[in-house]
Scaffold this motif. Structure first.
Motif, PDB file in Angstrom:
ATOM      1  N   ARG A   1       0.839  -1.174   0.000  1.00 38.77           N
ATOM      2  CA  ARG A   1       0.000   0.000   0.000  1.00 38.77           C
ATOM      3  C   ARG A   1       0.883   1.237   0.000  1.00 38.77           C
ATOM      4  NH1 ARG A   1       0.347   2.734   4.597  1.00 38.77           N
ATOM      5  NH2 ARG A   1       0.981   1.458   6.331  1.00 38.77           N
ATOM      6  N   SER A   2       0.374   2.283  -0.551  1.00 35.73           N
ATOM      7  CA  SER A   2       1.082   3.561  -0.526  1.00 35.73           C
ATOM      8  C   SER A   2       0.146   4.614   0.072  1.00 35.73           C
ATOM      9  CB  SER A   2       1.514   3.972  -1.944  1.00 35.73           C
ATOM     10  OG  SER A   2       0.386   4.113  -2.785  1.00 35.73           O
ATOM     11  N   VAL A   3       0.725   5.694   0.530  1.00 35.47           N
ATOM     12  CA  VAL A   3      -0.037   6.818   1.068  1.00 35.47           C
ATOM     13  C   VAL A   3       0.124   7.956   0.080  1.00 35.47           C
ATOM     14  CG1 VAL A   3      -0.340   8.394   3.014  1.00 35.47           C
ATOM     15  CG2 VAL A   3       0.414   6.032   3.421  1.00 35.47           C
ATOM     16  N   GLU A   4      -0.973   8.301  -0.594  1.00 31.20           N
ATOM     17  CA  GLU A   4      -0.925   9.281  -1.680  1.00 31.20           C
ATOM     18  C   GLU A   4      -1.604  10.581  -1.259  1.00 31.20           C
ATOM     19  OE1 GLU A   4       0.793   8.564  -4.338  1.00 31.20           O
ATOM     20  OE2 GLU A   4       1.028   6.427  -3.890  1.00 31.20           O
ATOM     21  N   PRO A   5      -0.854  11.699  -1.313  1.00 33.78           N
ATOM     22  CA  PRO A   5      -1.470  12.996  -1.004  1.00 33.78           C
ATOM     23  C   PRO A   5      -2.486  13.372  -2.085  1.00 33.78           C
ATOM     24  CG  PRO A   5       0.804  13.274  -1.741  1.00 33.78           C
ATOM     25  CD  PRO A   5       0.554  11.807  -1.668  1.00 33.78           C
ATOM     26  N   ILE A   6      -3.637  13.932  -1.655  1.00 33.00           N
ATOM     27  CA  ILE A   6      -4.662  14.354  -2.627  1.00 33.00           C
ATOM     28  C   ILE A   6      -4.938  15.855  -2.539  1.00 33.00           C
ATOM     29  CG2 ILE A   6      -5.776  12.101  -2.775  1.00 33.00           C
ATOM     30  CD1 ILE A   6      -7.926  13.142  -0.842  1.00 33.00           C
ATOM     31  N   GLY A   7      -4.101  16.567  -1.796  1.00 39.06           N
ATOM     32  CA  GLY A   7      -4.256  18.017  -1.694  1.00 39.06           C
ATOM     33  C   GLY A   7      -4.925  18.428  -0.396  1.00 39.06           C
ATOM     34  N   GLY A   8      -4.659  19.651  -0.010  1.00 44.84           N
ATOM     35  CA  GLY A   8      -5.248  20.190   1.204  1.00 44.84           C
ATOM     36  C   GLY A   8      -4.771  19.493   2.467  1.00 44.84           C
ATOM     37  N   GLY A   9      -3.585  18.886   2.411  1.00 41.87           N
ATOM     38  CA  GLY A   9      -3.044  18.189   3.570  1.00 41.87           C
ATOM     39  C   GLY A   9      -3.689  16.837   3.833  1.00 41.87           C
ATOM     40  N   THR A  10      -4.445  16.330   2.877  1.00 44.83           N
ATOM     41  CA  THR A  10      -5.146  15.051   3.021  1.00 44.83           C
ATOM     42  C   THR A  10      -4.460  13.986   2.174  1.00 44.83           C
ATOM     43  OG1 THR A  10      -7.190  16.313   3.226  1.00 44.83           O
ATOM     44  CG2 THR A  10      -7.411  13.955   2.897  1.00 44.83           C
ATOM     45  N   SER A  11      -4.507  12.755   2.663  1.00 42.77           N
ATOM     46  CA  SER A  11      -3.927  11.628   1.942  1.00 42.77           C
ATOM     47  C   SER A  11      -4.912  10.473   1.914  1.00 42.77           C
ATOM     48  CB  SER A  11      -2.638  11.154   2.623  1.00 42.77           C
ATOM     49  OG  SER A  11      -1.668  12.170   2.617  1.00 42.77           O
ATOM     50  N   VAL A  12      -4.717   9.576   0.953  1.00 41.84           N
ATOM     51  CA  VAL A  12      -5.520   8.356   0.857  1.00 41.84           C
ATOM     52  C   VAL A  12      -4.585   7.164   0.709  1.00 41.84           C
ATOM     53  CG1 VAL A  12      -7.528   9.511  -0.160  1.00 41.84           C
ATOM     54  CG2 VAL A  12      -5.769   8.541  -1.653  1.00 41.84           C
ATOM     55  N   LEU A  13      -5.081   5.999   1.116  1.00 44.13           N
ATOM     56  CA  LEU A  13      -4.328   4.771   0.890  1.00 44.13           C
ATOM     57  C   LEU A  13      -4.579   4.308  -0.535  1.00 44.13           C
ATOM     58  CD1 LEU A  13      -4.993   2.817   4.205  1.00 44.13           C
ATOM     59  CD2 LEU A  13      -2.989   4.158   3.584  1.00 44.13           C
ATOM     60  N   ALA A  14      -3.524   3.893  -1.197  1.00 43.23           N
ATOM     61  CA  ALA A  14      -3.645   3.434  -2.584  1.00 43.23           C
ATOM     62  C   ALA A  14      -2.734   2.226  -2.787  1.00 43.23           C
ATOM     63  CB  ALA A  14      -3.258   4.570  -3.544  1.00 43.23           C
ATOM     64  N   ASN A  15      -2.776   1.684  -3.973  1.00 42.49           N
ATOM     65  CA  ASN A  15      -1.966   0.520  -4.305  1.00 42.49           C
ATOM     66  C   ASN A  15      -0.938   0.927  -5.362  1.00 42.49           C
ATOM     67  OD1 ASN A  15      -1.007  -2.060  -4.381  1.00 42.49           O
ATOM     68  ND2 ASN A  15      -2.642  -2.847  -5.685  1.00 42.49           N
ATOM     69  N   ARG A  16      -0.062   1.852  -4.990  1.00 48.16           N
ATOM     70  CA  ARG A  16       0.937   2.357  -5.931  1.00 48.16           C
ATOM     71  C   ARG A  16       2.344   2.038  -5.453  1.00 48.16           C
ATOM     72  NH1 ARG A  16      -1.708   8.175  -7.254  1.00 48.16           N
ATOM     73  NH2 ARG A  16      -3.516   7.390  -8.377  1.00 48.16           N
ATOM     74  N   MET A  17       2.504   0.825  -4.984  1.00 46.76           N
ATOM     75  CA  MET A  17       3.819   0.354  -4.573  1.00 46.76           C
ATOM     76  C   MET A  17       4.014  -1.018  -5.197  1.00 46.76           C
ATOM     77  SD  MET A  17       5.697   0.520  -0.949  1.00 46.76           S
ATOM     78  CE  MET A  17       4.965   2.099  -0.776  1.00 46.76           C
ATOM     79  N   GLU A  18       5.256  -1.318  -5.511  1.00 49.55           N
ATOM     80  CA  GLU A  18       5.569  -2.632  -6.071  1.00 49.55           C
ATOM     81  C   GLU A  18       6.903  -3.083  -5.520  1.00 49.55           C
ATOM     82  OE1 GLU A  18       5.686  -2.068 -10.288  1.00 49.55           O
ATOM     83  OE2 GLU A  18       7.416  -0.744 -10.211  1.00 49.55           O
ATOM     84  N   GLY A  19       7.185  -4.339  -5.731  1.00 49.04           N
ATOM     85  CA  GLY A  19       8.455  -4.849  -5.249  1.00 49.04           C
ATOM     86  C   GLY A  19       8.452  -6.354  -5.156  1.00 49.04           C
ATOM     87  N   LYS A  20       9.479  -6.845  -4.503  1.00 50.48           N
ATOM     88  CA  LYS A  20       9.659  -8.278  -4.367  1.00 50.48           C
ATOM     89  C   LYS A  20       9.963  -8.581  -2.905  1.00 50.48           C
ATOM     90  CE  LYS A  20      12.498 -12.086  -6.030  1.00 50.48           C
ATOM     91  NZ  LYS A  20      13.641 -12.462  -6.856  1.00 50.48           N
ATOM     92  N   THR A  21       9.289  -9.575  -2.392  1.00 51.51           N
ATOM     93  CA  THR A  21       9.525 -10.035  -1.030  1.00 51.51           C
ATOM     94  C   THR A  21       9.834 -11.524  -1.077  1.00 51.51           C
ATOM     95  OG1 THR A  21       7.976  -8.413  -0.144  1.00 51.51           O
ATOM     96  CG2 THR A  21       8.503 -10.267   1.261  1.00 51.51           C
ATOM     97  N   THR A  22      10.934 -11.907  -0.447  1.00 56.52           N
ATOM     98  CA  THR A  22      11.281 -13.319  -0.351  1.00 56.52           C
ATOM     99  C   THR A  22      11.610 -13.630   1.099  1.00 56.52           C
ATOM    100  OG1 THR A  22      13.597 -12.864  -0.863  1.00 56.52           O
ATOM    101  CG2 THR A  22      12.191 -13.485  -2.704  1.00 56.52           C
ATOM    102  N   GLY A  23      11.443 -14.879   1.464  1.00 63.35           N
ATOM    103  CA  GLY A  23      11.764 -15.241   2.832  1.00 63.35           C
ATOM    104  C   GLY A  23      11.384 -16.665   3.132  1.00 63.35           C
ATOM    105  N   ILE A  24      11.607 -17.017   4.366  1.00 64.61           N
ATOM    106  CA  ILE A  24      11.257 -18.343   4.847  1.00 64.61           C
ATOM    107  C   ILE A  24      10.840 -18.227   6.304  1.00 64.61           C
ATOM    108  CG2 ILE A  24      13.634 -18.900   5.481  1.00 64.61           C
ATOM    109  CD1 ILE A  24      12.995 -21.815   4.670  1.00 64.61           C
ATOM    110  N   GLU A  25       9.835 -18.999   6.652  1.00 63.20           N
ATOM    111  CA  GLU A  25       9.388 -19.078   8.034  1.00 63.20           C
ATOM    112  C   GLU A  25       9.307 -20.555   8.388  1.00 63.20           C
ATOM    113  OE1 GLU A  25       5.752 -17.576  10.932  1.00 63.20           O
ATOM    114  OE2 GLU A  25       5.720 -17.056   8.816  1.00 63.20           O
ATOM    115  N   ALA A  26       9.873 -20.929   9.510  1.00 61.92           N
ATOM    116  CA  ALA A  26       9.880 -22.331   9.921  1.00 61.92           C
ATOM    117  C   ALA A  26       9.659 -22.437  11.418  1.00 61.92           C
ATOM    118  CB  ALA A  26      11.204 -22.983   9.544  1.00 61.92           C
ATOM    119  N   TRP A  27       8.844 -23.409  11.812  1.00 55.39           N
ATOM    120  CA  TRP A  27       8.549 -23.655  13.216  1.00 55.39           C
ATOM    121  C   TRP A  27       8.565 -25.151  13.453  1.00 55.39           C
ATOM    122  CZ3 TRP A  27       8.161 -19.656  16.534  1.00 55.39           C
ATOM    123  CH2 TRP A  27       7.993 -18.390  15.972  1.00 55.39           C
ATOM    124  N   GLY A  28       8.954 -25.536  14.635  1.00 49.57           N
ATOM    125  CA  GLY A  28       8.966 -26.951  14.964  1.00 49.57           C
ATOM    126  C   GLY A  28       8.824 -27.162  16.457  1.00 49.57           C
TER     127      GLY A  28
END
Length: 156
Positions: A1-28
């Motif tokens: 998610r991104s936080v996009e300013p829309i003017g007048g000091g106000t912002s909205v949440l938007a979907n203007r972010m991209e990228g790659k996430t990798t990882g591993i989670e393990a439990w035992g």
């Protein structure tokens, strides 16, 4: 998610972010003896995030402000006389932005079942340090303090 300013000091949440996430989670878990259990877990995470073209979000670091390593080890004992004892060690690596230092914490819990439906427990948290930060900018963040909690649980 991104936080996009829309003017007048106000912002909205938007979907203007991209990228790659990798990882591993393990439990035992391991039942070491009839009355002793060990549990362990780890999380390794790598994130590469960036704003999409046209995004005005200037704080991409906040979206990916996650620890890249977390480890936990728990030892649980079933003691005679309907008693339990647990101790947990956890380590969380630093946060990148705003930077928060890594920390290691130990928590412990002792419980006794007074009757079939009643349990009394004492929990101690953050035994290694008086307090430690977990998130937020240094000037405004609160810190997690050592704590002791007494609990009476009724399970009808």
């Amino acid at each position: 998610r991104s936080v996009e300013p829309i003017g007048g000091g106000t912002s909205v949440l938007a979907n203007r972010m991209e990228g790659k996430t990798t990882g591993i989670e393990a439990w035992g878990s391991l039942q070491a003896t009839g009355t002793w259990r060990l549990s362990a877990g780890m999380l390794l995470l790598d994130q590469d995030l960036r704003p999409k073209e046209g995004s005005a979000d200037s704080n991409v670091a906040a979206a990916g402000n996650d620890p890249n390593r977390q480890f936990a080890l728990r030892s649980s004992f079933d003691l005679p006389g309907r008693q339990d004892f647990e101790i947990m060690l956890r380590h969380v690596s630093r946060l990148p932005g705003p930077e928060v230092p890594d920390y290691t914490a130990v928590d412990a819990r002792y419980a006794v079942r007074l009757l079939q439906d009643f349990e009394l427990s004492l929990t101690a948290q953050n035994l290694l340090e008086r307090r430690h930060p977990e998130f937020g900018a240094a000037a405004t963040r609160s810190e997690i303090e050592r704590g002791f909690f007494l609990k009476l649980k009724w399970t009808p």
